[in-house]
Design an enzyme around this catalytic site. Structure first.
Site, mmCIF file in Angstrom:
data_model
loop_
_atom_site.group_PDB
_atom_site.id
_atom_site.type_symbol
_atom_site.label_atom_id
_atom_site.label_comp_id
_atom_site.label_asym_id
_atom_site.label_seq_id
_atom_site.Cartn_x
_atom_site.Cartn_y
_atom_site.Cartn_z
ATOM 1 N N GLY A 230 0.815 -1.206 0.000
ATOM 2 C CA GLY A 230 0.000 0.000 0.000
ATOM 3 C C GLY A 230 0.849 1.256 0.000
ATOM 4 N N GLY A 271 -2.446 -1.909 -8.676
ATOM 5 C CA GLY A 271 -1.778 -3.183 -8.414
ATOM 6 C C GLY A 271 -1.578 -4.001 -9.674
ATOM 7 N N ASP A 272 -2.520 -3.899 -10.603
ATOM 8 C CA ASP A 272 -2.384 -4.612 -11.875
ATOM 9 C C ASP A 272 -1.262 -4.010 -12.714
ATOM 10 O OD1 ASP A 272 -4.663 -5.962 -10.985
ATOM 11 O OD2 ASP A 272 -5.990 -4.525 -11.980
#
Length: 345
Positions: A230, A271-272
């Site tokens: 994060g 995140g991808d």
């Protein structure tokens, strides 16, 4: 083999609504509405294509409302090998509060694939499998698809010499990591910290415990373990290049990449993009710490955009040059970080 295949069993049509200072229970005036083909593997494919890597996308795609996917594939020159099924893709509503930089997700149900649909996808994957090719297995599984789907597909791909990156969560991730046969373990995983804790049934009291767990997964046969943290960036662990030597120490090498502070249009798909950066770096045979640097740049570049899109290569290079990466090594007998230093400022 530079072509990458992404597999998305449960794609989604992302409906992104941008609102400044969203107030629940009240009437809100939207600043914009945008539709994007989505799902984790689709997002990875979009970023890889923007970067210039030849990409094939497959999975299970409902015939209704598939136009957005087909348009994206055509625009980005992604080879469309999706298995078409009855019904429509699931719709994910993203409420983006542009003032607070927060995103609220509302995910709707998906079409139910038949056993024949799943078998057709498995056959499609076999047809695309060649030695050395990277496959990205990504996202959730539709209802009715066995939780072991990713593990069984990994075995098939490894049998022909292909390589597998897995980015999922929940039961499919737990099932994959529980494999006792190395042939069923992926070559790369990228969970976030909470997802890895759930999958392993552990609670990491500190980063040292997380590194210990990552080293254990590498020892079991997952070559590249990357955990997104994060706002603290991402951490990656792999086997040290000299680990095979008789007196080799350390046995593992890792990196911790700090995130970049950039303007945020949407956090959806960051995140991808990170996964796409990892795979692109592996295709380009970059040194291990450079995976952290390039992947972090991909994530930062995507944050400024709604949908699975990246800036051009010079802009990504400029972002990568700003990424702070700390490297560390881990001794086999302790699995604790023994050295740590800044790789580049």
């Amino acid at each position: 083999m530079n072509t990458v295949v992404t597999v998305t069993p449960n794609p989604a049509l992302d409906q992104t609504v941008c609102v400044e200072n969203l107030v629940l229970g009240e009437v809100n005036l939207a600043a914009s509405l945008e539709f994007n083909a989505g799902g984790k593997g689709v997002n990875v494919a979009g970023c890889l294509a923007d970067y210039g890597i030849e990409t094939i996308a497959t999975g299970l795609l409902g015939c209704d409302d598939s136009a957005a996917f087909e348009a994206m594939f055509a625009e980005k020159r992604i080879v469309d090998r999706f298995v078409r099924i009855a019904g429509r893709p699931r719709i994910n509503v993203k409420l983006v509060d542009t003032a607070r930089h927060e995103t609220t997700d509302i995910n709707l149900a998906t079409s139910l694939p038949s056993a024949e649909d799943v078998a057709a996808l498995q056959q499609r994957i076999v047809e695309l499998a060649v030695p050395g090719r990277w496959f990205v297995l990504a996202g959730s599984l539709p209802p009715g698809v066995d939780v072991s789907f990713y593990r069984s597909v990994t075995r098939v791909l490894h049998a022909v010499g292909a390589r597998v990156a897995l980015d999922t969560s929940g039961a499919p991730l737990a099932d994959a990591l529980a494999a006792t046969d190395a042939a069923e373990l992926p070559d790369l995983i990228k969970p976030n910290r909470a997802e890895l804790e759930v999958a392993l049934g552990l609670s990491f009291v500190d980063e040292d415990a997380l590194v210990h767990a990552a080293c254990g997964l590498v020892e079991r046969g997952i070559a590249h373990v990357v955990v997104s943290l994060g706002e603290r960036g991402a951490l990656g662990v792999t086997r040290a290049s000299n680990a095979a030597a008789p007196d080799a120490a350390p046995a593992y090498e890792g990196w911790h990449a700090a995130p970049l502070r950039v303007p945020v249009a949407s956090t959806v798909g960051a995140g991808d993009a990170l996964v796409a950066g990892l795979i692109a770096s592996l295709v380009e045979a970059r040194p291990w710490p450079e995976l952290g640097r390039r992947a972090t740049a991909f994530a930062a570049g995507k944050l400024a955009r709604v949908g699975p899109h990246l800036p051009d290569r010079p802009s990504l290079d400029a972002l990568a040059a700003q990424v702070q990466v700390a490297t560390f090594s881990v001794a086999a007998n302790t699995r604790h970080a023994t050295q740590q230093h800044a790789a580049q400022t």
